[in-house]
Design a protein around this motif. Structure first.
Motif, PDB file in Angstrom:
ATOM      1  N   TYR A 177       0.345  -1.255  -0.191  1.00 39.47           N
ATOM      2  CA  TYR A 177      -0.165  -0.070   0.029  1.00 39.47           C
ATOM      3  C   TYR A 177       0.780   1.739  -0.048  1.00 39.47           C
ATOM      4  CZ  TYR A 177      -3.756  -3.011   1.136  1.00 39.47           C
ATOM      5  OH  TYR A 177      -4.958  -4.087   0.840  1.00 39.47           O
ATOM      6  N   THR A 180       1.292   5.003   5.548  1.00 38.19           N
ATOM      7  CA  THR A 180       0.272   4.487   6.013  1.00 38.19           C
ATOM      8  C   THR A 180       0.484   4.850   7.892  1.00 38.19           C
ATOM      9  OG1 THR A 180      -0.403   2.301   4.862  1.00 38.19           O
ATOM     10  CG2 THR A 180      -1.290   2.605   6.852  1.00 38.19           C
ATOM     11  N   VAL A 222      -5.240   0.988  11.760  1.00 38.17           N
ATOM     12  CA  VAL A 222      -4.860   2.352  10.523  1.00 38.17           C
ATOM     13  C   VAL A 222      -6.463   2.946  10.436  1.00 38.17           C
ATOM     14  CG1 VAL A 222      -5.492   2.056   7.539  1.00 38.17           C
ATOM     15  CG2 VAL A 222      -4.458   0.136   8.915  1.00 38.17           C
ATOM     16  N   GLU A 225      -7.199   4.979   5.639  1.00 40.09           N
ATOM     17  CA  GLU A 225      -6.796   3.236   4.835  1.00 40.09           C
ATOM     18  C   GLU A 225      -6.153   3.845   3.654  1.00 40.09           C
ATOM     19  OE1 GLU A 225      -9.395   1.711   3.372  1.00 40.09           O
ATOM     20  OE2 GLU A 225     -11.201   3.825   3.275  1.00 40.09           O
ATOM     21  N   PRO A 226      -5.469   1.826   4.425  1.00 43.22           N
ATOM     22  CA  PRO A 226      -4.204   1.365   4.340  1.00 43.22           C
ATOM     23  C   PRO A 226      -3.974   3.011   2.790  1.00 43.22           C
ATOM     24  CG  PRO A 226      -5.145  -0.281   4.668  1.00 43.22           C
ATOM     25  CD  PRO A 226      -6.403   0.920   4.438  1.00 43.22           C
TER      26      PRO A 226
END
Ligand SMILES: Cc1cc2nc3c(=O)[nH]c(=O)nc-3n(C[C@H](O)[C@H](O)[C@H](O)COP(=O)(O)OP(=O)(O)OC[C@H]3O[C@@H](n4cnc5c(N)ncnc54)[C@H](O)[C@@H]3O)c2cc1C
Length: 388
Positions: A177, A180, A222, A225-226
């Motif tokens: 990703y 994050t 998290v 969002e990632p």
């Protein structure tokens, strides 16, 4: 003549509440804080927290349903201008949370954001690393997937309030990703403060180095969002840079007030200091700096509230922070000079401001990084958009 800065009646009342809070609840504790290395007795801290909540100053920009005040950017600027008149960072005791936490899930809001706005929890923000400061793309902290969990490794530097935080918002490169944000409880296995060095200013909390070694967190850690760190941090930077601008404006106001009072009464060479142009002209230059920075602050805050192009607001917030932080430091230096030997004594506000304002040219992007942003914007957005 009316000022170009137009605050509504409500905003004037809010600024007046903040001014009173600073004068009555913070300024009286500054010298004690300086003499004790930044720390104040728990009952004093509790008194400051409670007074800030009574004054409706906690959780300013956060939504009322989370316990915040739902301030506009101009509201925020008006309050933080007042808070900037305080030394020793005593306003940090006002319960609040970084604005990235507005992306909290319901569960994260219940566990971190809402208690933070009540003053029950402290959440720090950990981006910087030994090899990644001005260039966050150099971040090496990683988060790898293990079943439903994430496992974090890395070391973060200069984590403000990291010594007292209950949780840290950590930026790490998540496998698959990219950058994050993770909320990591400070008491998780593998989280360790590895250094807590002294800094130039005398503040309530430290800025320690924190190491994360194989720290396991659930998927629910998290934030947003990632892969969503960059977008969330973009808004955060605008707010933080305007906050710094506001503090610098407030600091210049207090510095000038103290300098004018001092030079009006102190006599040397048979005349009041104010009558020596060598002393009074630098104060005139400081008044010009303070006025220009204040106009810029409210111009950019008003622009942000008007829903203007975010990239233009971003550039102008950089421009405001650049100008105000450099101007405030100049102003502190001039006022130290006007106080003579007393300007070098830590029980005088001018001395404390000279040390405290220095970091405003460094954190949330150094002056050089602000210049990079402004210079790029001149080409990408056009001169009129940047200076207009
Ligand atoms: C008191 C304090 C509290 C802090 N709190 C936090 C916190 O809570 N969380 C957090 O994550 N970080 C925090 N920081 C870190 C802060 O944001 C960084 O120190 C800052 O971004 C600069 O990074 P650096 O120190 O690595 O300096 P570097 O990036 O190494 O910069 C060194 C010098 O090189 C210049 N430079 C770098 N790149 C360029 C370029 N491209 N062009 C021109 N000049 C350049 C810089 O302007 C600077 O003068 C804090 C720092 C301090 C001092």
């Amino acid at each position: 003549m009316a000022s170009l800065i137009r605050l509504s009646t409500e905003q004037q009342k809010l600024a007046e509440r903040a001014r009173r809070f600073v004068d009555e609840e913070l300024v009286p504790h500054e010298v004690a804080a300086e003499r004790s290395g930044g720390r104040l007795p728990p009952d004093v801290v509790e008194g400051i927290r409670a007074a800030s909540i009574r004054a409706g100053l906690n959780g300013g920009r956060h939504r009322p349903e989370h316990g915040g005040q739902g301030w506009s950017t101009v509201d925020y600027a008006a309050v933080h201008e007042q808070l900037g008149r305080n030394t020793n960072g005593l306003w940090w005791w006002i319960p609040d949370a970084y604005n990235v936490l507005s992306a909290a899930s319901d569960e994260q809001a219940r566990r971190y954001l809402e208690p933070a706005l009540r003053g029950e929890v402290v959440v720090s923000y950990a981006v910087t690393e030994e090899g990644a400061g001005s260039d966050p793309s150099a971040i090496r902290a990683t988060a790898r997937r293990d079943g439903e969990d994430w496992v974090l490794d890395g070391e973060k530097w200069f984590v403000t309030s990291g010594d007292v935080a209950d949780a840290h918002v950590v930026v790490a490169n998540a496998e698959g990703y990219g950058p994050t944000l993770f909320i990591v409880d400070a008491d998780r296995d593998g989280v360790a403060v590895v250094d807590d060095p002294p800094f130039t200013h005398t503040f309530p909390h430290g800025h320690p180095t924190i190491r994360f070694t194989g720290v396991r967190v659930p998927a629910g850690a998290v934030l947003g969002e990632p892969g969503g760190a960059d977008a969330l941090q973009q808004d955060w930077f605008v707010e933080e840079r305007l906050g710094i601008t506001a503090h610098c404006v407030g600091a210049m106001g207090r510095l000038l007030t103290e300098a004018v009072a001092w030079t009006a009464t102190r006599e040397q060479g048979g005349r009041r200091l104010a009558e020596h142009q060598g002393v009074s002209f630098p104060l005139a230059d400081s008044a010009a700096d303070a006025t220009a920075a204040r106009l810029l602050l409210y111009e950019v805050a008003t622009l942000a509230d008007s829903g203007a192009d975010r990239k233009v607001v971003h550039a102008k917030a950089s421009l405001a922070k650049l100008f105000a932080s450099e101007a405030a430091y100049r102003c502190a230096d001039r006022v130290v000079q006007a106080f003579g030997g007393r300007g070098y004594v830590r029980t005088y506000a001018a001395e404390r401001f000279l040390r405290e304002l220095r970091v405003d040219r460094i954190w949330e992007g150094t002056s050089e990084i602000q210049r990079l942003i402004v210079a790029r914007s001149l080409h990408r957005r056009g001169v009129d958009a940047v200076i207009g």
